[in-house]
Design a protein around this motif. Structure first.
Motif, PDB file in Angstrom:
ATOM      1  N   UNK A  27     -18.814  16.731  71.662  1.00 54.13           N
ATOM      2  CA  UNK A  27     -17.659  16.900  72.483  1.00 54.13           C
ATOM      3  C   UNK A  27     -17.752  16.122  73.622  1.00 54.13           C
ATOM      4  N   UNK A  28     -18.835  15.586  74.065  1.00 52.00           N
ATOM      5  CA  UNK A  28     -19.064  14.939  75.429  1.00 52.00           C
ATOM      6  C   UNK A  28     -18.391  13.501  75.149  1.00 52.00           C
ATOM      7  N   UNK A  29     -17.623  13.094  75.988  1.00 53.99           N
ATOM      8  CA  UNK A  29     -16.901  11.734  75.768  1.00 53.99           C
ATOM      9  C   UNK A  29     -18.002  10.822  75.923  1.00 53.99           C
ATOM     10  N   UNK A  30     -18.707  10.670  76.862  1.00 49.37           N
ATOM     11  CA  UNK A  30     -19.868   9.802  76.894  1.00 49.37           C
ATOM     12  C   UNK A  30     -21.092   9.990  76.114  1.00 49.37           C
ATOM     13  N   UNK A  31     -21.047  10.311  75.050  1.00 44.10           N
ATOM     14  CA  UNK A  31     -22.121  10.626  73.905  1.00 44.10           C
ATOM     15  C   UNK A  31     -22.060   9.506  73.132  1.00 44.10           C
ATOM     16  N   UNK A  32     -22.488   8.203  73.804  1.00 41.58           N
ATOM     17  CA  UNK A  32     -22.607   6.981  73.175  1.00 41.58           C
ATOM     18  C   UNK A  32     -24.006   6.257  73.007  1.00 41.58           C
ATOM     19  N   UNK A  33     -24.424   5.876  72.178  1.00 38.80           N
ATOM     20  CA  UNK A  33     -25.723   5.436  72.082  1.00 38.80           C
ATOM     21  C   UNK A  33     -25.904   3.992  72.513  1.00 38.80           C
TER      22      UNK A  33
END
Length: 375
Positions: free
Chosen positions: A305-311
């Motif tokens: 659910x973390x919006x910034x969970x971007x690789x």
């Protein structure tokens, strides 16, 4: 075991690449006369400690549990350093370790008698106040206001009677030119004290097994300190040992579109590769290119659910498909030791690829691993 039968996500550690790194480190030891320890904070997959112990001299720890692991699973030289030790843990720590390194003279005076009674070696961490970091202050022990190591202003020569060695750790993924610069600062500030020491620890952050690393300069640095001051020299790299020796395998779960194509994976940056967010950095991905270099560009992201969970953003020659597996490279170091179960995410399994190509499932994680961390 067939790779296609393994459920993603999983880390795969490649024994062949691990041995290649260890052979390089062994050569450094033989040419320079130094000792090399595994820094467990970067890589603590203890099932391969028997292999590592064939090449290296032992392990180093940052606290009680790492100290115990090094003693139980490596059982060679075992060193420990911490900014401060707990009174209720220090006796056990001393029992596991050969070298106990203190971060201040107050810690030294508080615990040195206990260390002496068990016949262990005493060290102090120094801060040469020589920053060689350019981009990541979070990893710079010499940054202004750092709590790590004793500066020359706070050095107390009269309290060195029971001190056997000095330790510094200032590097992070760096070449030996930065080590040389640091050693120059160490000699300038602390050189007069080195003649009364038995050993010096250069810490970690040495990217020794990287192709462009200047190993000859490292060897010269070690030899210089040994010859000039009569010191036993230690290195304690973590990354260099498992550098490029592991991957994280993940599966594409879904796609969404919001100004660009976004692929949602069963791997989370936040949970399974937290250094991506902490450094931050864009991890290498096999058979991919920079965004827009090829025909199909995707932002790859985790399922939390973390919006910034971007690789990161990657491009490909062909469009990705749901169910397709991807391989993130250089995922053995720090990634495995820092992972977590935020959002109830399952931890990746750990797989060892043997030299002969056979796969060994070393560890699987499930619901109980998540539940047992809570109450």
């Amino acid at each position: 075991m067939k790779e296609k039968t393994l459920k993603t996500p999983y880390y795969i550690i490649k024994e062949k690449e691990l041995i290649q790194n260890l052979e390089i480190l062994k050569d450094i030891k033989e040419q320079s006369g130094c000792k090399i320890l595994l820094a467990q904070k970067a890589f603590s997959m203890y099932s391969v400690y028997p292999l590592i112990s064939q090449y290296l001299d032992g392990a180093t720890a940052s606290g009680l549990y790492e100290a115990r692991l090094g003693k139980e699973e490596m059982n060679k030289e075992n060193h420990v350093y911490a900014p401060a030790y707990r009174e209720d843990e220090i006796e056990e720590i001393i029992s596991y370790c050969d070298h106990i390194v203190f971060n201040s003279f107050s810690q030294l005076m508080k615990y040195k008698q206990q260390v002496k009674e068990q016949g262990k070696s005493i060290g102090l961490r120094i801060n040469p106040e020589c920053s060689t970091q350019e981009d990541h202050e979070i990893y710079d022990p010499c940054a202004k206001g750092s709590r790590l190591g004793i500066t020359i202003e706070n050095f107390q020569e009269e309290l060195l009677e029971d001190v056997d060695g000095l330790h510094f750790h200032t590097l992070c993924e760096q070449n030996s030119d930065d080590l040389k610069k640091t050693l120059d600062a160490v000699e300038e500030k602390f050189g007069s004290y080195l003649y009364q020491m038995k050993w010096m620890n250069f810490g970690g952050g040495h990217h020794i097994t990287r192709k462009d690393y200047d190993r000859e300069l490292l060897i010269d640095c070690v030899r210089h300190m040994k010859q000039k001051y009569g010191l036993e020299v230690y290195l304690e790299p973590g990354e260099a040992i498992a550098y490029q020796a592991g991957s994280l395998i993940t599966t594409v779960l879904e796609f969404v579109h919001n100004g660009m194509d976004i692929g949602i994976l069963d791997t989370s940056a936040s949970c399974h590769m937290p250094d991506v967010l902490e450094m931050p950095y864009r991890p290498p991905l096999k058979n991919s290119w920079l965004a827009n270099e090829k025909a199909y560009t995707y932002r790859l992201a985790g399922p939390t659910c973390l919006a910034g969970d971007i690789i990161g953003d990657y491009s490909f020659e062909e469009p990705l498909k749901i169910g397709q597996r991807l391989e993130f490279l250089d995922m053995a170091i720090y990634t495995m030791v820092k992972n977590n179960t935020f959002n109830g995410m399952k931890l990746p399994s750990i797989v060892l690829e043997k030299v002969d190509g056979n796969l060994e499932l070393v560890k699987q994680f499930g619901y109980e691993d998540f539940k047992n961390r809570l109450s």
